[in-house]
Write an enzyme that holds these catalytic residues in place. Sequence first.
Site, PDB file in Angstrom:
ATOM      1  N   GLY A  31       0.841  -1.192   0.000  1.00  0.00           N
ATOM      2  CA  GLY A  31       0.000   0.000   0.000  1.00  0.00           C
ATOM      3  C   GLY A  31       0.870   1.233   0.000  1.00  0.00           C
ATOM      4  O   GLY A  31       2.057   1.153   0.326  1.00  0.00           O
TER       5      GLY A  31
ATOM      6  N   CYS B  87       5.301  -6.146   1.633  1.00  0.00           N
ATOM      7  CA  CYS B  87       5.602  -4.713   1.681  1.00  0.00           C
ATOM      8  C   CYS B  87       4.864  -4.027   2.846  1.00  0.00           C
ATOM      9  O   CYS B  87       5.151  -4.325   3.990  1.00  0.00           O
ATOM     10  CB  CYS B  87       5.282  -4.087   0.317  1.00  0.00           C
ATOM     11  SG  CYS B  87       5.971  -2.446   0.150  1.00  0.00           S
ATOM     12  N   TYR B  88       3.910  -3.161   2.562  1.00  0.00           N
ATOM     13  CA  TYR B  88       3.178  -2.510   3.660  1.00  0.00           C
ATOM     14  C   TYR B  88       2.602  -3.563   4.610  1.00  0.00           C
ATOM     15  O   TYR B  88       2.592  -3.376   5.834  1.00  0.00           O
ATOM     16  CB  TYR B  88       2.053  -1.632   3.094  1.00  0.00           C
ATOM     17  CG  TYR B  88       1.229  -0.915   4.156  1.00  0.00           C
ATOM     18  CD1 TYR B  88       1.582   0.351   4.601  1.00  0.00           C
ATOM     19  CD2 TYR B  88       0.108  -1.527   4.717  1.00  0.00           C
ATOM     20  CE1 TYR B  88       0.837   0.997   5.585  1.00  0.00           C
ATOM     21  CE2 TYR B  88      -0.640  -0.884   5.694  1.00  0.00           C
ATOM     22  CZ  TYR B  88      -0.277   0.371   6.129  1.00  0.00           C
ATOM     23  OH  TYR B  88      -1.010   1.008   7.093  1.00  0.00           O
TER      24      TYR B  88
ATOM     25  N   HIS C 242       8.211  -7.418  -3.663  1.00  0.00           N
ATOM     26  CA  HIS C 242       6.986  -7.853  -4.347  1.00  0.00           C
ATOM     27  C   HIS C 242       7.190  -9.147  -5.126  1.00  0.00           C
ATOM     28  O   HIS C 242       7.623  -9.113  -6.280  1.00  0.00           O
ATOM     29  CB  HIS C 242       6.518  -6.749  -5.307  1.00  0.00           C
ATOM     30  CG  HIS C 242       6.025  -5.540  -4.578  1.00  0.00           C
ATOM     31  ND1 HIS C 242       4.744  -5.460  -4.066  1.00  0.00           N
ATOM     32  CD2 HIS C 242       6.643  -4.392  -4.235  1.00  0.00           C
ATOM     33  CE1 HIS C 242       4.593  -4.311  -3.456  1.00  0.00           C
ATOM     34  NE2 HIS C 242       5.735  -3.633  -3.534  1.00  0.00           N
TER      35      HIS C 242
ATOM     36  N   GLU D 174       5.011 -10.862  -6.507  1.00  0.00           N
ATOM     37  CA  GLU D 174       4.005 -10.991  -7.572  1.00  0.00           C
ATOM     38  C   GLU D 174       4.437 -10.350  -8.890  1.00  0.00           C
ATOM     39  O   GLU D 174       3.852 -10.623  -9.922  1.00  0.00           O
ATOM     40  CB  GLU D 174       2.663 -10.389  -7.103  1.00  0.00           C
ATOM     41  CG  GLU D 174       2.632  -8.872  -6.916  1.00  0.00           C
ATOM     42  CD  GLU D 174       3.196  -8.385  -5.573  1.00  0.00           C
ATOM     43  OE1 GLU D 174       3.900  -9.176  -4.903  1.00  0.00           O
ATOM     44  OE2 GLU D 174       2.947  -7.226  -5.198  1.00  0.00           O
TER      45      GLU D 174
ATOM     46  N   SER E 143     -22.420  -6.915 -27.221  1.00  0.00           N
ATOM     47  CA  SER E 143     -21.707  -5.787 -27.830  1.00  0.00           C
ATOM     48  C   SER E 143     -20.785  -6.258 -28.948  1.00  0.00           C
ATOM     49  O   SER E 143     -20.197  -5.447 -29.643  1.00  0.00           O
ATOM     50  CB  SER E 143     -20.858  -5.103 -26.759  1.00  0.00           C
ATOM     51  OG  SER E 143     -19.789  -5.961 -26.393  1.00  0.00           O
ATOM     52  N   GLY E 144     -20.636  -7.585 -29.076  1.00  0.00           N
ATOM     53  CA  GLY E 144     -19.656  -8.079 -30.045  1.00  0.00           C
ATOM     54  C   GLY E 144     -18.309  -8.330 -29.381  1.00  0.00           C
ATOM     55  O   GLY E 144     -17.405  -8.867 -29.991  1.00  0.00           O
ATOM     56  N   GLY E 145     -18.157  -7.936 -28.127  1.00  0.00           N
ATOM     57  CA  GLY E 145     -16.884  -8.113 -27.417  1.00  0.00           C
ATOM     58  C   GLY E 145     -16.850  -9.428 -26.631  1.00  0.00           C
ATOM     59  O   GLY E 145     -17.841 -10.156 -26.574  1.00  0.00           O
TER      60      GLY E 145
ATOM     61  N   ASP F  67     -16.484 -10.086 -23.277  1.00  0.00           N
ATOM     62  CA  ASP F  67     -17.169 -10.247 -21.993  1.00  0.00           C
ATOM     63  C   ASP F  67     -18.649 -10.561 -22.161  1.00  0.00           C
ATOM     64  O   ASP F  67     -19.171 -11.513 -21.578  1.00  0.00           O
ATOM     65  CB  ASP F  67     -17.020  -8.989 -21.126  1.00  0.00           C
ATOM     66  CG  ASP F  67     -15.567  -8.594 -20.950  1.00  0.00           C
ATOM     67  OD1 ASP F  67     -14.694  -9.423 -21.234  1.00  0.00           O
ATOM     68  OD2 ASP F  67     -15.311  -7.444 -20.536  1.00  0.00           O
TER      69      ASP F  67
ATOM     70  N   LYS G  49      -9.907 -10.900 -16.710  1.00  0.00           N
ATOM     71  CA  LYS G  49     -10.080 -11.001 -18.164  1.00  0.00           C
ATOM     72  C   LYS G  49      -9.459 -12.278 -18.749  1.00  0.00           C
ATOM     73  O   LYS G  49     -10.073 -12.933 -19.594  1.00  0.00           O
ATOM     74  CB  LYS G  49      -9.425  -9.774 -18.815  1.00  0.00           C
ATOM     75  CG  LYS G  49      -9.691  -9.646 -20.283  1.00  0.00           C
ATOM     76  CD  LYS G  49     -10.907  -8.804 -20.509  1.00  0.00           C
ATOM     77  CE  LYS G  49     -11.163  -8.520 -21.963  1.00  0.00           C
ATOM     78  NZ  LYS G  49     -12.351  -7.677 -22.111  1.00  0.00           N
TER      79      LYS G  49
END
Length: 548
Positions: free
Chosen positions: A83, A110-111, A199, A201, A253-255, A257, A404
């Site tokens: 953070g 970290c934090y 970190h 990650e 929408s064509g996308g 998701d 995603k």
Amino acid sequence: MPMAQTQKQILAATVTKLNTRQDNSKPKSELGGIVVLDFGGQYTQLIARRIREQQVFSAILPCTASLEEIRAYEPAGIVLSGGPSSVYDKDAPVCDPAVLSAQIPVLGICYGMQWIAKTLGGKVEPVPRREYGRAEFRSEECLPAGVLLQSLPGKLKIWNSHGDSVIAVPEGFRTTGMTENAIAAMENVSRRIHAVQFHPEVNHTEQGTSILRNFLFAVCKAEPKWSGVAFIEETVDAIRKKVGGRRAICALSGGVDSTVAAALVHRAMGDQLTNIFVNNGLLRKDEFEDTLTMYRERLGLNVIGFDATERFLGQLKGITEPEEKRKRIGREFIAVFSEEAQRLSAEGRQEPIGFLVQGTLYPDVIESVSVKGPSATIKTHHNVGGLPAKMPFALIEPLRDLFKDEVRRIGRELGLPDEILVKHPFPGPGLAVRVLGEVTREHLSLLRDSDAIVRQEIRAAGLYEKTWQAFAVLLPVRSVGVMGDGRTYGLTVAVRVVDSEDAMTADWTRLPAEVLERISTRIVNEVTGVTRVVYDITSKPPGTIEWE
Ligand code: XMP
């Protein structure tokens, strides 16, 4: 910077919010994972994704979450994120100290490490020299190796970002690694509390994944059971239970998701789901027809294709200001969609429509619960101003726990074609924000033809899947040229191709000169009215990806 206002956001603002699950119970596949408590760190989502990459579910909760909320996930472990604050700031975020004595393993990053140290009686101080970026981490002098560092080299290049550091570990803890300036790792094996100052990650940290895996599997004994198949089965089940015999609608929408959301709900309720795909007249060349065919013939979805081109272009007449274009398109979309939904609802022969399906993703959900200090303010980011009264539907958001990349994987499991899964993002307001100035039919047509050439050439060069977005922008700028024996005075097309990870930052793509040449020659020869082509070499920041 243009405000990203997606169809999802616009629609969500108009309905009563109701999750796929109304009670507090969690689906089975989400139990036994990791709860990540967010102190507002820039990498919190990345921590959660890295954990899921190990097939262990992870949920992000604000650091202010109660122990009861945390326990609802029956977590195998808790991660305390990084953070931006100092633990000594007046309003430094804190979590319930009971987290440290709940008999659940904890990893502080970290934090998170500093908060653990301070809370348990260690000492944290500002470092003389702020550590930011790469550093060397040494554990070879802190033997035996800490549990997180087992089987790893004694020296690692790591990624740091901190202004405070732990200078004395709390009682019962042992230092397991150092950087030049600070204690960089500590553990209390009997309490199963571990912490690192850096970190693990981020990709720049060597062996970061091994450190996270050691926490997940050696410390927490988590089971790697988070899989697409289990998710699909559970979600389909939950939707069936929830909807009963009622009907649902979905705006496509064509996308990626909305398509994955619709395919998932379709698996649960078949043709009780009606999808609506609106042609706003601002789609790319042939997109409305091609996407409609794909939805119907390849995915078997029940889709109404609604051509509202006239209505949208009417709304945009004389409008040049980008945000005003967005507002008008958003409003018109809601008007068209609600009218169509009401028409469907009024069809007396069938059950009423009770639900609206939305492709909301986990990052949207997290954004609305993320914290800025202890007074967690919940942002209602779905609320887009100026929208009509509520529609009488409850939301089904089958993807609200997914990132995603996980949505793409679920799409693949569901058998969706690649052409939809690897599709470049396309803004909700469509070509209206790529025709600079007033949106006219003539300009839309020039842009569509130019844009089709850009995409064809990018595909032909094998670059479509390597780039984030590739498109044309039509500029209302005329310049002089010569063609054959004649003088020309036509419009300009800007070609925009960018590389990006998440659209927050982007770099312009160094396209091979031959590809640029083909694009330019073809546009000027094939699109009558465009006589000049330029390539956009602006990165984001300072530029945005779209021009409006
Ligand atoms: P910018 O232009 O802000 O775009 O760098 C970042 C990403 O968002 C997309 N974008 C939009 N998407 N509605 C949308 O649904 C919008 O109004 C909008 N504006 C930009 C853009 O294509 C890029 O992927």
